[in-house]
Write a protein that holds these residues in place. Structure first.
Motif, PDB file in Angstrom:
ATOM      1  N   LEU A   9       0.824  -1.210   0.000  1.00 17.28           N
ATOM      2  CA  LEU A   9       0.000   0.000   0.000  1.00 17.28           C
ATOM      3  C   LEU A   9       0.856   1.258   0.000  1.00 17.28           C
ATOM      4  O   LEU A   9       0.560   2.228  -0.708  1.00 17.28           O
ATOM      5  CB  LEU A   9      -0.932   0.001   1.215  1.00 17.28           C
ATOM      6  CG  LEU A   9      -2.008  -1.075   1.256  1.00 17.28           C
ATOM      7  CD1 LEU A   9      -2.892  -0.886   2.487  1.00 17.28           C
ATOM      8  CD2 LEU A   9      -2.857  -1.061  -0.010  1.00 17.28           C
ATOM      9  N   PRO A  44      -7.719   2.502  -0.061  1.00 19.06           N
ATOM     10  CA  PRO A  44      -7.077   1.566   0.862  1.00 19.06           C
ATOM     11  C   PRO A  44      -6.751   2.254   2.182  1.00 19.06           C
ATOM     12  O   PRO A  44      -6.740   3.488   2.267  1.00 19.06           O
ATOM     13  CB  PRO A  44      -5.797   1.172   0.113  1.00 19.06           C
ATOM     14  CG  PRO A  44      -5.476   2.380  -0.711  1.00 19.06           C
ATOM     15  CD  PRO A  44      -6.815   2.952  -1.125  1.00 19.06           C
ATOM     16  N   ARG A  78      -9.269  -2.489   0.445  1.00 16.83           N
ATOM     17  CA  ARG A  78      -7.918  -3.057   0.550  1.00 16.83           C
ATOM     18  C   ARG A  78      -7.296  -2.537   1.848  1.00 16.83           C
ATOM     19  O   ARG A  78      -6.995  -1.345   1.969  1.00 16.83           O
ATOM     20  CB  ARG A  78      -7.077  -2.677  -0.666  1.00 16.83           C
ATOM     21  CG  ARG A  78      -7.666  -3.206  -1.966  1.00 16.83           C
ATOM     22  CD  ARG A  78      -6.875  -2.750  -3.185  1.00 16.83           C
ATOM     23  NE  ARG A  78      -5.549  -3.331  -3.226  1.00 16.83           N
ATOM     24  CZ  ARG A  78      -4.418  -2.634  -3.319  1.00 16.83           C
ATOM     25  NH1 ARG A  78      -4.459  -1.301  -3.340  1.00 16.83           N
ATOM     26  NH2 ARG A  78      -3.256  -3.232  -3.354  1.00 16.83           N
TER      27      ARG A  78
END
Length: 282
Positions: A9, A44, A78
């Motif tokens: 990420l 995310p 996510r």
């Protein structure tokens, strides 16, 4: 959705010139709010559990880690799982069996030489297990149990040359730096040193992390990302939203005893806060 790694990420956000937010989890409601806010923002996020949160849960990591992981896996967003501000080496070692992909190992209270040695040891241990390691250099004040610290005092902020040496000596994957923010701020009044952020971003090859982002105004956060900040940590802002709703409900319902009646709006308020911060980072 399966958990995503924090390193993935952060790398994606850095490559895109965006930020990625990490939100502190204390209770199940915190985890649910982060997941809900991320889904609404279609972004995310990182769910992070601090050493202080583990202490709150009796020093036992397993239950809060399992609950947070279950919430994340059930979400369409996510999400990754991060262990934050770890000073206890035994807690660091508990990260792997509990499914954490990353740890912030905090040796910032030590002297520079001791910090380097302890952090390098943590990095070696983590990398052998595929765990991404964040560390801190400089003094980001406001941590629980510490004396108040002026974020603008001489010697507090991270020095770019020292940061470059530190990253080279420790092998860390990300670096939390002191650039004018402070932990546990309940008002968003922090003024960041954006020139310093730019100098730090140019000096070190790893992503920079902003701790204490709850006290940083929106425009300052946006500019910090433009200057080179990547991982944006948020904790107190969630607690402020949570506590405000609980207090409002109990003030209006003096005889109320069902916690669901005030935890539901508290969770919703935190989800709104999460979505708001995530909207700043795109």
């Amino acid at each position: 959705m399966p958990l995503v790694s924090t390193g993935e990420l952060v790398s994606e956000a850095r490559a895109a010139g965006h930020g990625v937010a990490a939100f502190n989890v204390i209770t199940l409601e915190h985890a649910e709010a982060v997941a809900l806010g991320a889904e609404r923002a279609e972004a995310p996020a990182i769910l992070q559990i601090s050493e202080n949160a583990v202490k709150f849960h009796g020093g036992r990591l397993a239950a809060i880690a399992a609950a947070t992981s279950a919430v994340a896996r059930a979400s369409s967003a996510r999400l990754s799982l991060h262990l934050d501000h770890v000073m206890d080496v035994e807690l660091l070692r508990a990260a792997h069996p509990e499914g954490f992909s990353s740890v912030m190992f905090d040796a910032s209270k030590l002297s520079y030489g001791e910090n380097v040695k302890a952090t390098a040891d943590a990095v070696r241990w983590g990398h052998e297990r595929g765990i991404w390691i964040e560390a801190e250099l400089g003094k980001v004040g406001g941590k629980e149990g510490e004396a108040p610290l002026d974020a603008h005092a001489p010697g507090v902020r991270t020095d770019p040359a020292e940061a470059a040496a530190y990253v080279a000596e420790t092998g860390v994957d990300a670096l939390a730096v002191a650039v004018g923010s402070s932990h546990a701020m309940t008002e968003r009044t922090a003024a960041l040193d954006h020139a310093l952020i730019g100098s730090l971003a140019a000096a070190v090859p790893v992503p920079l992390v902003l701790h204490g982002s709850s006290g940083v105004p929106d425009d300052e956060i946006r500019q910090a990302i433009t200057s080179g900040m990547v991982k944006i940590n948020v904790g107190t802002a969630l607690n402020t939203a949570f506590t405000g709703e609980v207090r409002a409900y109990l003030d209006a319902h003096e005889t109320g005893v069902d916690p669901r009646k005030y935890l539901a709006p508290a969770r919703e308020a935190m989800a709104g806060t999460v979505a708001g911060f995530l909207g700043l980072l795109k």
